[in-house]
Motif scaffolding. Structure first.
Motif, short mmCIF file in Angstrom:
data_model
loop_
_atom_site.label_atom_id
_atom_site.label_comp_id
_atom_site.label_asym_id
_atom_site.label_seq_id
_atom_site.Cartn_x
_atom_site.Cartn_y
_atom_site.Cartn_z
N ARG A 201 0.84 -1.21 0.00
CA ARG A 201 0.00 0.00 0.00
C ARG A 201 0.88 1.25 0.00
NH1 ARG A 201 -4.49 -2.55 4.14
NH2 ARG A 201 -5.05 -4.24 2.71
N HIS A 326 -11.87 -10.65 -1.18
CA HIS A 326 -10.46 -10.50 -0.77
C HIS A 326 -9.93 -9.20 -1.35
CE1 HIS A 326 -8.85 -13.92 1.38
NE2 HIS A 326 -9.49 -14.77 0.61
N ASP A 327 -8.80 -8.75 -0.83
CA ASP A 327 -8.11 -7.58 -1.37
C ASP A 327 -7.22 -8.07 -2.51
OD1 ASP A 327 -6.62 -5.32 -1.90
OD2 ASP A 327 -5.66 -5.22 0.05
N ARG A 335 -2.51 -7.74 -5.32
CA ARG A 335 -3.33 -6.92 -4.42
C ARG A 335 -3.94 -5.76 -5.20
NH1 ARG A 335 -4.55 -9.81 -0.75
NH2 ARG A 335 -3.02 -10.70 0.65
N MET A 342 -10.29 -0.84 -6.72
CA MET A 342 -11.22 -0.96 -5.57
C MET A 342 -12.65 -0.64 -6.00
SD MET A 342 -8.98 0.55 -2.48
CE MET A 342 -7.30 0.86 -2.96
N LEU A 359 -15.24 -7.54 4.08
CA LEU A 359 -13.86 -7.38 3.62
C LEU A 359 -13.02 -8.39 4.40
CD1 LEU A 359 -13.69 -3.47 3.30
CD2 LEU A 359 -14.38 -5.16 1.60
N HIS A 364 -8.63 -4.33 4.94
CA HIS A 364 -8.41 -3.88 3.57
C HIS A 364 -7.92 -2.43 3.62
CE1 HIS A 364 -10.81 -7.11 1.21
NE2 HIS A 364 -10.41 -7.62 2.36
N ASN A 365 -7.66 -1.90 2.44
CA ASN A 365 -7.13 -0.54 2.32
C ASN A 365 -8.08 0.49 2.94
OD1 ASN A 365 -6.03 1.87 1.07
ND2 ASN A 365 -5.07 0.46 -0.39
N MET A 368 -10.58 1.70 0.56
CA MET A 368 -11.72 0.81 0.30
C MET A 368 -12.89 1.21 1.19
SD MET A 368 -12.09 -1.84 -1.66
CE MET A 368 -12.98 -3.36 -1.89
#
Ligand code: GCB
Length: 606
Positions: A201, A326-327, A335, A342, A359, A364-365, A368
């Motif tokens: 990330r 899933h991410d 990813r 996203m 999630l 997750h991010n 997101m």
């Protein structure tokens, strides 16, 4: 004695040096910052020779501190032996997992060093924070050859204050990322997803005033649709500092003074808010300010509670039409890389007529959850306490509790997030109960405005599907995974089964489903065919509907995803095929069965 004290002080300093520092800055992307995303040079280091000397002593704890790859040394003297060179090494994208960027790294688990150069112009009186949104799994971070610290946990953010380490002009940051799986970690060695390694990330350098707004929470009070409770924390821990919260569109303003810890709390009436819901994902501009700092956010306001077997959103009963995900981007495996990826995932959930997403199985991010806020999707957020964790290891518990805390702290202002999940399918035992119930208490101590749950396991006796995990007492929802029609008997036989649920709480089925290879057609008894999966959903829906307390579900799963556990050479080839959408974006037949059910349920709950 003085010597001993000095030694203790040294030890303490050494210890604090090797962990992450400073409380995470709330909404760091909303602050002035320099993105450090881009192409980073990398060195693959399976033997960790850039970290340990030949006697296996870490270079960064040696007397000279020399020799590690974090040095980024240049060959000035032609006779000097230096066996690495970042400048001549290849590059990869950050954010980005390494497995999907470099062919030979697809299955790699181990250490990779990554380096990025950047130019900074530090200003007098400002503070600087180097922030990583996620590195999987263990990160050692160095700035200009000096160690900043380490972090464990592949899905949560961490940061270092670098105010006195940043140079005017060129700087370089080096990260040793290691995704080796280990029994005592969170997650442990055994999972059903790809162990993507690397800086997955965003990375950024934030510039903050010397006394900055570290943290804030602006949300409706628990169960109260007319009162906002706010909390603001300043980095300077002193009493009497003023803070202000304004919501211009709602004509709201509140002020408060900090206590000796730099924390200000205030509750104020908010009678005319347009409440956030999936049908009305209304976000307000919220401005938090102090004498020296100001930060803006977009925040929605809603309440979430349970009453008997109902889930109440803004006081009204709701059915959670959900899907798990899933991410991971199935189209270009790896990813999710950014907003576009996203949005694609959440848009697919919308096409299914979802109002809710799970999630899974880890945080997750942050983006997101912000997108879910904007697009009107409720969220179940989870930590990777998955399967067979080392329940009796205190360090393992601390790690899980830290990941949970970081997730809650990061996303506590997101209206979309309504459920904190403390784990998935953890097998019953005394030590597991102790571990999990402590985690449930932890969530409640950090955030009483959301629900607490976990995806439990069922067991079967004859044709009874029993849910009686004692952890259920501690949770707000009865949520469990059940694989009738796939791992148990065939879909047709589902009608023989009955649910026996111990708790009078809303029931959420967190997983249900089966595999299908998109484009493989046969009759409904032929495993892996789209028709089999379609039939499974057709039989599962009436079966699940026999439960009076059913208030939602998140079938497994939106898209096919990669997993090293899935070995069938033709049907799987390292893909878990339970997706309703294939790795080429094709919607399988079962997608439409679930969509049809959701269309009808939406009408029923209007
Ligand atoms: C589960 C797990 C999930 C797996 C799924 C499966 O119960 O929670 O992570 O991927 O089953 O496909 O078997």
């Amino acid at each position: 004695m003085i010597k001993l004290l000095k030694y203790c002080l040294f030890l303490l300093l050494a210890l604090t040096q090797i962990s992450v520092n400073a409380q995470l800055v709330q909404n760091i992307f909303g602050r002035k910052h320099l993105s450090l995303n881009g192409r980073w040079n990398y060195i693959i280091d399976p033997y960790e020779m850039g970290y340990y000397d030949y006697r296996h002593e870490p270079f960064d704890q040696s007397k000279t501190g020399k020799g590690g790859f974090y040095d980024d040394r240049k060959q000035v003297n032609k006779s000097e032996l230096i066996e690495y060179n970042f400048d001549l090494s290849p590059t990869m994208s950050v954010p980005g997992d390494w497995n999907s960027q470099v062919d030979k790294l697809q299955f790699y688990e181990g250490t990779i060093w990554l380096r990025n150069k950047f130019v900074a112009q530090p200003q007098q009186g400002k503070r600087y924070v180097l922030y990583f949104a996620a590195v999987n799994y263990e990160a050692h971070v160095y700035l200009n050859g000096k160690k900043l610290g380490t972090h464990k946990g592949g899905f949560t953010p961490f940061q270092f204050e670098v105010t006195d380490k940043l140079k005017a002009g060129e700087n370089f940051v080096v990260v040793k990322a290691d995704n080796t799986r280990k029994q005592d970690e969170i997650p442990t060695v055994n999972t059903d997803w790809w162990n993507y390694g690397g800086i997955t990330r965003d990375v950024l350098l934030a510039e903050l005033p010397s006394n900055y707004i570290t943290d804030y929470k602006v949300q409706l009070a628990r169960g109260n649709m007319k009162q906002i409770e706010a909390y603001v924390k300043l980095s300077e821990a002193s009493a009497g500092q003023s803070v202000e919260i304004t919501i211009p569109e709602a004509d709201l303003k509140a002020t408060a003074k900090t206590d000796a810890n730099g924390i200000a709390k205030v509750a104020f009436a908010a009678n005319k808010l347009s409440l956030w819901s999936p049908e009305n994902p209304k976000l307000y501009q919220v401005i938090v300010s102090s004498a020296t700092d100001k930060v803006e956010d977009k925040i929605g306001f809603r309440t979430i509670e349970t009453r008997g077997q109902d889930i109440l959103l803004n006081g009204k009963s709701i059915f959670l039409r959900g899907i798990s995900m899933h991410d991971e981007n199935p189209l270009i495996p790896g990813r999710l890389r950014g907003e576009g990826d996203m949005r694609m995932m959440l848009q697919w959930a919308k096409e299914l007529n979802c109002n809710y997403v799970r999630l899974a199985h880890y945080p997750h991010n942050e983006e997101m959850n912000r997108l879910a806020d904007e697009m009107g999707l409720l969220v179940w957020a989870e930590v990777p306490v998955y399967w067979t964790i080392s329940w009796e290891n205190q360090a393992t518990y601390n790690n899980a509790a830290q990941q949970l805390t970081d997730l809650i702290e990061r996303d506590k202002n997101r209206a979309a997030v309504i459920i904190w999940s403390i784990g998935n399918e953890t097998p019953l035992s005394e030590p597991r109960y102790a571990f999990m119930s402590k985690l449930a208490d932890k969530v409640r101590s950090l955030d009483n405005t959301r629900l607490v749950s976990a995806a439990l396991e069922v067991h079967r006796k004859g044709y009874n599907v029993i849910v009686d995990d004692p952890l259920g007492e501690k949770l707000d929802l009865v949520s469990f995974n059940q694989y009738g029609g796939w791992y148990w008997e065939l879909p047709k036989e589902l009608s023989k089964y009955k649910f026996q649920i111990k708790y009078n709480k809303p029931v959420i089925i967190t997983e249900v489903g089966g595999d299908a290879l998109a484009g493989y057609h046969a009759d409904e008894d032929t495993r892996w065919s789209e028709e089999f999966q379609e039939s499974l959903y057709k039989h599962q829906i009436p079966f699940m509907n026999t439960m009076t307390g059913l208030r939602g579900m998140t079938p497994w799963i939106l898209t096919d995803f990669r997993s090293p556990r899935r070995q069938h050479p033709f049907f799987q080839d390292f893909w878990n095929r339970k997706g309703l959408i294939s790795e080429s974006g094709k919607k399988k037949k079962a997608f439409y069965v679930l969509k049809d059910f959701y269309d009808k349920t939406e009408v029923k709950y209007k």
